[in-house]
Design an enzyme around this catalytic site. Structure first.
Site, PDB file in Angstrom:
ATOM      1  N   ILE A 144       0.869  -1.021   0.001  1.00  0.00           N
ATOM      2  CA  ILE A 144      -0.064  -0.086  -0.141  1.00  0.00           C
ATOM      3  C   ILE A 144       0.827   1.155   0.094  1.00  0.00           C
ATOM      4  O   ILE A 144       1.996   1.133   0.406  1.00  0.00           O
ATOM      5  CB  ILE A 144      -0.949  -0.084   1.239  1.00  0.00           C
ATOM      6  CG1 ILE A 144      -0.367   0.059   2.639  1.00  0.00           C
ATOM      7  CG2 ILE A 144      -1.841  -1.093   1.057  1.00  0.00           C
ATOM      8  CD1 ILE A 144      -1.325   0.063   3.876  1.00  0.00           C
ATOM      9  N   ASP A 145       0.426   2.360  -0.210  1.00  0.00           N
ATOM     10  CA  ASP A 145       1.271   3.656  -0.715  1.00  0.00           C
ATOM     11  C   ASP A 145       1.673   4.063   0.924  1.00  0.00           C
ATOM     12  O   ASP A 145       1.177   3.792   2.033  1.00  0.00           O
ATOM     13  CB  ASP A 145       0.368   4.771  -1.307  1.00  0.00           C
ATOM     14  CG  ASP A 145      -0.065   4.147  -2.729  1.00  0.00           C
ATOM     15  OD1 ASP A 145       0.640   3.565  -3.191  1.00  0.00           O
ATOM     16  OD2 ASP A 145      -1.116   4.706  -3.012  1.00  0.00           O
ATOM     17  N   LYS A 146       2.712   4.885   0.804  1.00  0.00           N
ATOM     18  CA  LYS A 146       3.459   5.567   1.915  1.00  0.00           C
ATOM     19  C   LYS A 146       2.375   6.180   2.711  1.00  0.00           C
ATOM     20  O   LYS A 146       2.336   5.831   4.034  1.00  0.00           O
ATOM     21  CB  LYS A 146       4.429   6.355   1.364  1.00  0.00           C
ATOM     22  CG  LYS A 146       5.137   7.063   2.599  1.00  0.00           C
ATOM     23  CD  LYS A 146       5.954   8.369   2.178  1.00  0.00           C
ATOM     24  CE  LYS A 146       6.562   9.312   3.120  1.00  0.00           C
ATOM     25  NZ  LYS A 146       7.455  10.357   2.770  1.00  0.00           N
ATOM     26  N   ARG A 206      -7.212   5.810  -5.781  1.00  0.00           N
ATOM     27  CA  ARG A 206      -6.954   7.357  -6.068  1.00  0.00           C
ATOM     28  C   ARG A 206      -7.419   7.637  -7.275  1.00  0.00           C
ATOM     29  O   ARG A 206      -7.637   8.617  -7.768  1.00  0.00           O
ATOM     30  CB  ARG A 206      -5.355   7.676  -5.507  1.00  0.00           C
ATOM     31  CG  ARG A 206      -5.337   7.382  -4.118  1.00  0.00           C
ATOM     32  CD  ARG A 206      -3.753   7.248  -3.677  1.00  0.00           C
ATOM     33  NE  ARG A 206      -3.212   8.515  -3.925  1.00  0.00           N
ATOM     34  CZ  ARG A 206      -1.934   8.783  -3.620  1.00  0.00           C
ATOM     35  NH1 ARG A 206      -0.857   7.587  -3.611  1.00  0.00           N
ATOM     36  NH2 ARG A 206      -1.328  10.046  -3.762  1.00  0.00           N
TER      37      ARG A 206
END
Length: 355
Positions: free
Chosen positions: A159-161, A263
């Site tokens: 998953i993204d930062k 997103r």
């Protein structure tokens, strides 16, 4: 790593057989249709322009099956593409680092971790230390069978930062193979909570569209038509959880797992994620023109200065026991506080309009 590509000066081959170092390797999928290699690599290399890839090919740095090719070469299924550059690869050896981990579940085969926002998952451009995998390496430093540099173990997905929530880590090759197959076959269950700009006319829906690199911004993903030869197919199901008039809390269920899928999909349908700078969510996209409203939104951004996205649930079949495993992560403090702020704002607005 491929992320270093733009930082490396491409030198013309002087014919003296300079030593080259591998920086990127990929095997072309079996179902890939013939396409120019510069276009294919443009999709795969996050921080590189098509023009730069063409220059690399012209300089003899792009190889297919161990032989240099020009940028107009058309890739074929099974081709092994390598980017060979004139200086050594950055040392990406994963070293254990004493970084706190919120371990939700652990046994001999796997770990489920609740990742905080702000923690990079895997070493990459500008983040070669202090990542989740460094933390996992420290946590498992006394487990002789776990080598953090062995791709057969470790993270099963990412998953993204600045996204918080649940991740699963495989401790054994067998566990990673089995869990990887579940993600590939879409038998896992994953849901996310997201706060997005705008109101929805419907209570639920499905977003479909290929996701690939945005041609104008290599750090962002864009949505392309279903069936396009650009990007990979992606499907996101969503359901409205709570409406705040100008923003909406939604639950998103992934049918596929593409980079920045939620997103990009939400921006595509006109509902960028709140406070998501990369996708335009830090602009005031809905609401009033008053100074007090603008200040309210700015205070919201300060309260949660990252995309409002949380990996809430994760479900899979245990790779060894065959038992269904389901986990839930409560919303973190920054998102909880933000939602309460919106509830109060809406409540005050309704009270004022009654009087």
């Amino acid at each position: 790593m491929a992320e270093e590509f733009d930082d490396i000066e491409l030198l013309e081959d002087d014919g003296e057989g300079q030593q080259l170092y591998e920086h990127f390797r990929i095997e072309v999928d079996r179902g890939q249709v013939p396409v120019r290699i510069d276009k294919y690599m443009f999709e795969k290399l996050q921080h590189s322009s098509r023009n730069r890839i063409q220059k690399a090919a012209d300089a003899g740095f792009v190889h297919v099956n161990d032989k240099p090719v020009k940028s107009n070469y058309k890739v074929r299924p099974g081709d092994i593409i390598t980017l060979m550059l004139d200086r050594p690869h950055y040392d990406t050896t994963i070293e254990p680092e004493d970084i706190p981990l919120d371990v939700v579940y652990e046994d001999d085969d796997l770990m489920v971790i609740n990742k905080p926002a702000g923690l990079v998952v895997h070493p990459g451009c500008g983040n070669f230390r202090g990542t989740l995998v460094n933390a996992v390496a420290w946590h498992l430093r006394n487990l002789p069978s776990y080598d953090p540099n062995d791709p057969q173990v470790g993270l099963v997905h990412r998953i993204d930062k600045d996204t918080s929530g649940l991740l699963v880590v495989a401790k054994t090759p067998e566990a990673k193979t089995e869990l990887g197959a579940q993600f590939f076959n879409k038998t896992t269950h994953r849901s996310y909570n997201a706060l997005v700009w705008g109101n929805f006319t419907e209570d639920s829906g499905t977003i479909e569209g290929n996701i690939g690199r945005d041609t104008k911004d290599r750090l962002r993903m864009a949505v392309f038509p279903v069936g396009s030869d650009i990007g990979k197919s992606a499907v996101t199901h969503y359901k409205v959880m709570e409406r705040f008039g100008y923003v909406t809390l939604v639950e998103c269920i992934l049918e596929t797992g593409r980079t920045h899928q939620i997103r990009a999909h939400m921006k595509h349908i006109g509902h960028p994620m709140f406070s998501d700078e990369r996708y335009g969510g830090t602009e005031i996209l809905r609401g009033e023109r008053s100074g007090s409203y603008r200040q309210f939104i700015q205070n919201c951004f300060k309260l949660c200065p990252r995309q409002v996205l949380h990996a809430r649930t994760l479900g899979f079949v245990h790779p060894r026991t065959g038992k269904q495993m389901d986990f839930t992560s409560e919303l973190p403090a920054d998102i909880t506080a933000l939602l309460e702020k919106w509830r109060k704002y809406v409540g005050n607005w309704e009270l004022e309009n009654k009087n």
